[in-house]
Enzyme design. Structure first.
Site, mmCIF file in Angstrom:
data_model
loop_
_atom_site.group_PDB
_atom_site.id
_atom_site.type_symbol
_atom_site.label_atom_id
_atom_site.label_comp_id
_atom_site.label_asym_id
_atom_site.label_seq_id
_atom_site.Cartn_x
_atom_site.Cartn_y
_atom_site.Cartn_z
ATOM 1 N N GLY A 46 0.591 -1.244 0.066
ATOM 2 C CA GLY A 46 0.310 0.491 -0.335
ATOM 3 C C GLY A 46 0.547 1.057 -0.494
ATOM 4 N N GLN A 51 2.626 10.102 1.416
ATOM 5 C CA GLN A 51 4.340 9.700 1.618
ATOM 6 C C GLN A 51 4.936 9.514 0.117
ATOM 7 O OE1 GLN A 51 2.137 5.489 2.802
ATOM 8 N NE2 GLN A 51 4.370 5.554 2.868
ATOM 9 N N CYS A 93 6.012 0.247 7.222
ATOM 10 C CA CYS A 93 5.509 1.489 7.003
ATOM 11 C C CYS A 93 6.623 1.699 5.878
ATOM 12 C CB CYS A 93 4.744 2.154 7.150
ATOM 13 S SG CYS A 93 4.699 3.889 7.010
ATOM 14 N N LEU A 94 6.460 2.029 4.504
ATOM 15 C CA LEU A 94 7.753 2.540 3.350
ATOM 16 C C LEU A 94 7.936 3.717 3.876
ATOM 17 C CD1 LEU A 94 6.363 1.689 0.235
ATOM 18 C CD2 LEU A 94 7.781 0.354 1.243
ATOM 19 N N HIS A 135 -4.192 0.420 7.955
ATOM 20 C CA HIS A 135 -3.086 1.303 7.311
ATOM 21 C C HIS A 135 -3.294 2.620 6.466
ATOM 22 C CE1 HIS A 135 1.257 1.746 8.047
ATOM 23 N NE2 HIS A 135 1.388 2.471 6.935
ATOM 24 N N GLU A 136 -3.438 2.651 5.394
ATOM 25 C CA GLU A 136 -3.563 3.617 4.267
ATOM 26 C C GLU A 136 -4.160 4.530 4.583
ATOM 27 O OE1 GLU A 136 -1.096 3.689 2.689
ATOM 28 O OE2 GLU A 136 -0.370 1.429 2.955
ATOM 29 N N HIS A 139 -2.763 7.157 6.601
ATOM 30 C CA HIS A 139 -1.995 8.142 6.115
ATOM 31 C C HIS A 139 -2.811 9.371 5.628
ATOM 32 C CE1 HIS A 139 2.303 6.638 6.079
ATOM 33 N NE2 HIS A 139 1.536 5.439 5.719
HETATM 34 NI NI NI Z 1 2.571 3.332 5.515
#
Ligand code: NI
Length: 170
Positions: A46, A51, A93-94, A135-136, A139
């Protein structure tokens, strides 16, 4: 085009994103394509617009990691309309590379969102998809998985990241 992923410490990751009202534009399509490309390159399931430094309510998800074209999800202005049950599982998380922790999430969620053309749709998921959706969508409201940890764990990770930042390794 693979875009740069913003890391923890950048204030855009902790800011509320603006809803999108311009649907179906070439710019929006290109942004979605670039987000998928960036997500696959980073081996994520995701990726949310903040991000890649875009403060808009847009996220892409693919829990099949590119294996199944039907698993590709584009969610614009998404809202969770139903949550059921609980699951606890490891999450990363990226934007916070190298850190993974157990996070408690709803086991099953239903999300209402718009697609690239502006059409409203609903998607339901459990297990990994439910986790990715929560999660997304977090964000898009400036919430990171760190916010779901105990203050003790969160501070420990923050201190480790500060050290990495000072060492120029973040
Ligand atoms: Ni994330």
């Amino acid at each position: 085009m693979v875009l740069d992923i913003v890391k923890y410490g950048n204030s855009i990751l902790e800011s509320e994103c603006a809803p999108i009202s311009n649907f179906g534009t070439p710019e929006l399509r290109k942004l979605v394509d670039d987000m998928f490309e960036t997500m696959y390159a980073a081996r994520g399931v995701g990726l949310a617009a903040p991000q890649i430094n875009v403060g808009q309510q847009l996220t892409v998800i693919d829990t099949s990691s590119g294996e199944n074209p039907d698993a590709k999800l584009v969610l614009i202005n998404p809202k969770i309309v139903k949550r059921e049950g609980q699951q606890i599982g490891e999450e990363g998380c990226l934007s916070i590379p190298g850190f993974r922790e157990d996070v408690r999430r709803a086991a099953h969620v239903t999300v209402r969102a718009h697609d690239v053309e502006g059409k409203e749709f609903e998607v339901s998921g459990e297990e990994l998809l439910a986790r990715a959706l929560q999660h997304e969508i977090d964000h898009l409201h400036g919430i990171l998985f760190l916010n779901h940890l105990s203050p003790l764990k969160r501070d420990l990770i923050r201190r480790k990241i500060k050290k990495l930042q000072k060492a120029g390794e973040w």
